[in-house]
Design an enzyme around this catalytic site. Structure first.
Site, short mmCIF file in Angstrom:
data_model
loop_
_atom_site.label_atom_id
_atom_site.label_comp_id
_atom_site.label_asym_id
_atom_site.label_seq_id
_atom_site.Cartn_x
_atom_site.Cartn_y
_atom_site.Cartn_z
N LEU A 10 12.96 70.61 6.30
CA LEU A 10 13.92 69.51 5.72
C LEU A 10 15.18 69.28 6.34
O LEU A 10 16.24 69.47 5.86
CB LEU A 10 13.83 69.60 4.11
CG LEU A 10 14.53 68.40 3.38
CD1 LEU A 10 13.94 67.31 3.40
CD2 LEU A 10 14.66 68.98 1.72
N GLU A 126 3.64 60.05 17.47
CA GLU A 126 4.61 58.97 17.74
C GLU A 126 6.01 59.68 18.12
O GLU A 126 6.73 59.19 19.03
CB GLU A 126 4.66 57.82 16.92
CG GLU A 126 5.48 56.76 17.62
CD GLU A 126 4.76 56.16 18.81
OE1 GLU A 126 5.39 56.30 19.96
OE2 GLU A 126 3.85 55.62 18.82
N ASP A 198 11.90 70.01 28.32
CA ASP A 198 11.88 69.15 27.51
C ASP A 198 11.14 67.80 28.08
O ASP A 198 10.13 67.39 27.51
CB ASP A 198 13.16 68.56 26.62
CG ASP A 198 13.03 67.57 25.40
OD1 ASP A 198 12.50 67.79 24.54
OD2 ASP A 198 13.30 66.41 25.98
N LYS A 202 7.26 66.22 27.48
CA LYS A 202 7.18 64.94 26.85
C LYS A 202 5.94 64.04 28.04
O LYS A 202 5.21 63.55 27.69
CB LYS A 202 8.22 64.05 26.91
CG LYS A 202 9.02 64.57 25.61
CD LYS A 202 10.50 64.20 25.54
CE LYS A 202 11.12 64.47 24.38
NZ LYS A 202 12.59 64.20 24.50
#
EC number: 1.1.1.3
Length: 429
Positions: A10, A126, A198, A202
């Site tokens: 959260l 996604e 990073d 991807k």
């Protein structure tokens, strides 16, 4: 029948996702079918921006992935562990998973998708690439009939922000990085972003989808932007280029059975569609046949963008579960089992930009030309740009050359008495 969600995390993205799920006015009516059943957090005492009914929030994350009532597990805690273990446990328990975790997918995708296929459940991701830009489903569905030739992207907002500031202000990398950290665009430890890791995660995911095979992450070449100087940005500008950190997956130039998958700072011609993508924005250019070029552009990070992608995946699953629970939708699954063969960076054929600092001796440019010629390196331009103290500065741009041959030429050039140093070496798109 409602679909019960178990949300792991959260933080920024988790909070954004809950806010979207709770704000159903004028949004997709499928949101009415979703119940936030459990939310896992590290601490119950932390102040929250969202209100949840008593008993929903727990620190026992394992209880969520093991709860028979939970239909979909949404993993937005990030990092490798316990995210990987929780995802695998959820899948083994027959739960569908939605994740924004590009690091876990890039490293453990083989294990995760094999487990999902064996359990007959889905993993949707996604939000793992490009923030709110819809790119995963288009590659799996809308563009799937095309023969994809290349996927080229600016997929890291932090580095794009830094390079944009350096270009617009003539600033140094270190100064802009400190500012980006202060503004929250860069992490306290910026390694994953500025060293290209990073973006490597991807492009591994995008390459897998575009070319229909799994990717060994260790085969992806990743180089960051620490060595890009304001001097190079200024010279690139004069030559008609901007410097961007590009993530590239494309068919190998001479052997179409292999892929070239790489991340590195690149001189991009100003007329190229990716040259004008600035700040924290991302863009992904897909080239294929018969479609030609398609570019997807938008915010690459942030609570709203990433939560949008996570929530879209949740609704995609809800729609599928409502209509075809007995017949899994192949467009949602990752079915390919074989690994793509990735060519080493030494086999890459590209143009290069190189900056030399040389001692002021006669015939230096001629000697450079001879060394390059010995390895079949053809030069597009050679410019002596001026002096840095006692040293002359020479900028060279090559025609297309095999990287291995170019590196061999540079090794010989370094031995020349006239060469003081080679401060910059960048590839040209």
């Amino acid at each position: 029948m409602g679909v019960k969600l178990g949300i792991l995390g959260l933080g920024t993205v988790g909070t954004g996702t809950v806010q979207l799920l709770q704000d159903t006015t004028d949004r997709n009516p499928l949101l009415q079918e979703v119940e936030i059943y459990r939310v896992g957090v590290r601490s119950l005492d932390k102040p929250r921006e969202v209100q949840l009914p008593e008993g929903v929030v727990t620190t026992d994350l394992e209880s969520i992935v093991n709860d028979p009532e939970v239909d979909i597990v949404v993993e937005v805690i990030g990092g490798l562990e316990p995210a990987r273990s929780l995802i695998l446990q959820a899948l083994k328990n027959g739960k569908h998973v939605v994740t924004a975790n590009k690091a876990a997918i890039a490293r453990f995708g083989d294990e995760i998708f094999t487990t999902a296929n064996e359990a007959g459940v889905y993993v949707l991701l996604e939000a793992a690439v490009g923030g709110g830009i819809p790119v995963i489903q288009p590659l799996k569905q809308s563009l799937s009939v095309n023969r994809i030739h290349a996927v080229t992207g600016i997929v890291n907002g932090t580095t794009n922000y830094i390079l944009t500031r350096m270009q617009q202000e003539g600033s140094n990398f270190e100064d802009v990085l400190v500012d980006a950290q202060r503004l929250g665009y860069a992490e306290a430890d910026p390694t994953a972003d500025v060293d290209g890791l990073d973006a490597g995660d991807k492009i591994a995911i995008l390459a897998s989808l575009a070319f229909g095979g799994r990717i060994h992450l260790e085969d992806v070449y990743a180089e960051g932007i620490r060595q890009v100087s304001k001097t190079d940005i200024a010279y690139a500008e004069k030559l008609g280029f901007v410097i961007k950190l590009l993530a590239i997956a494309k068919l190998h130039a001479s052997d179409r059975s292999k892929l070239s998958v790489r991340v590195h700072p690149t001189l991009v011609p100003k007329a190229h569609p990716l040259a004008s993508i600035n700040g924290v924005y991302n863009a992904i250019l897909v080239e294929g046949e018969p479609i030609g070029q398609v570019m997807l552009f938008g915010p690459g990070a942030g609570a709203g963008a990433t939560a949008s992608a996570v929530t879209s995946d949740i609704l995609h699953l809800v729609a599928t579960l409502k209509t075809s629970t007995a017949n899994p939708n192949p467009l949602l699954a990752c079915r390919h089992q074989d690994y793509c063969e990735i060519a080493p960076i030494s086999e890459l054929v590209t143009r290069f930009y190189t900056r030399f600092l040389t001692r002021d001796q006669s015939g230096v440019i001629g000697k450079l030309g001879t060394c390059f010629g010995n390895y079949g390196v053809s030069l597009e331009s050679v410019v002596q740009t001026g002096f840095q103290g006692e040293l002359a500065e020479i900028v060279v741009v090559t025609h297309d050359v095999k990287e291995g041959d170019f590196r061999q030429a540079l090794a010989e050039i370094r031995e020349l008495s006239a060469i003081d140093s080679i401060p910059s070496l960048l590839r040209v798109l």
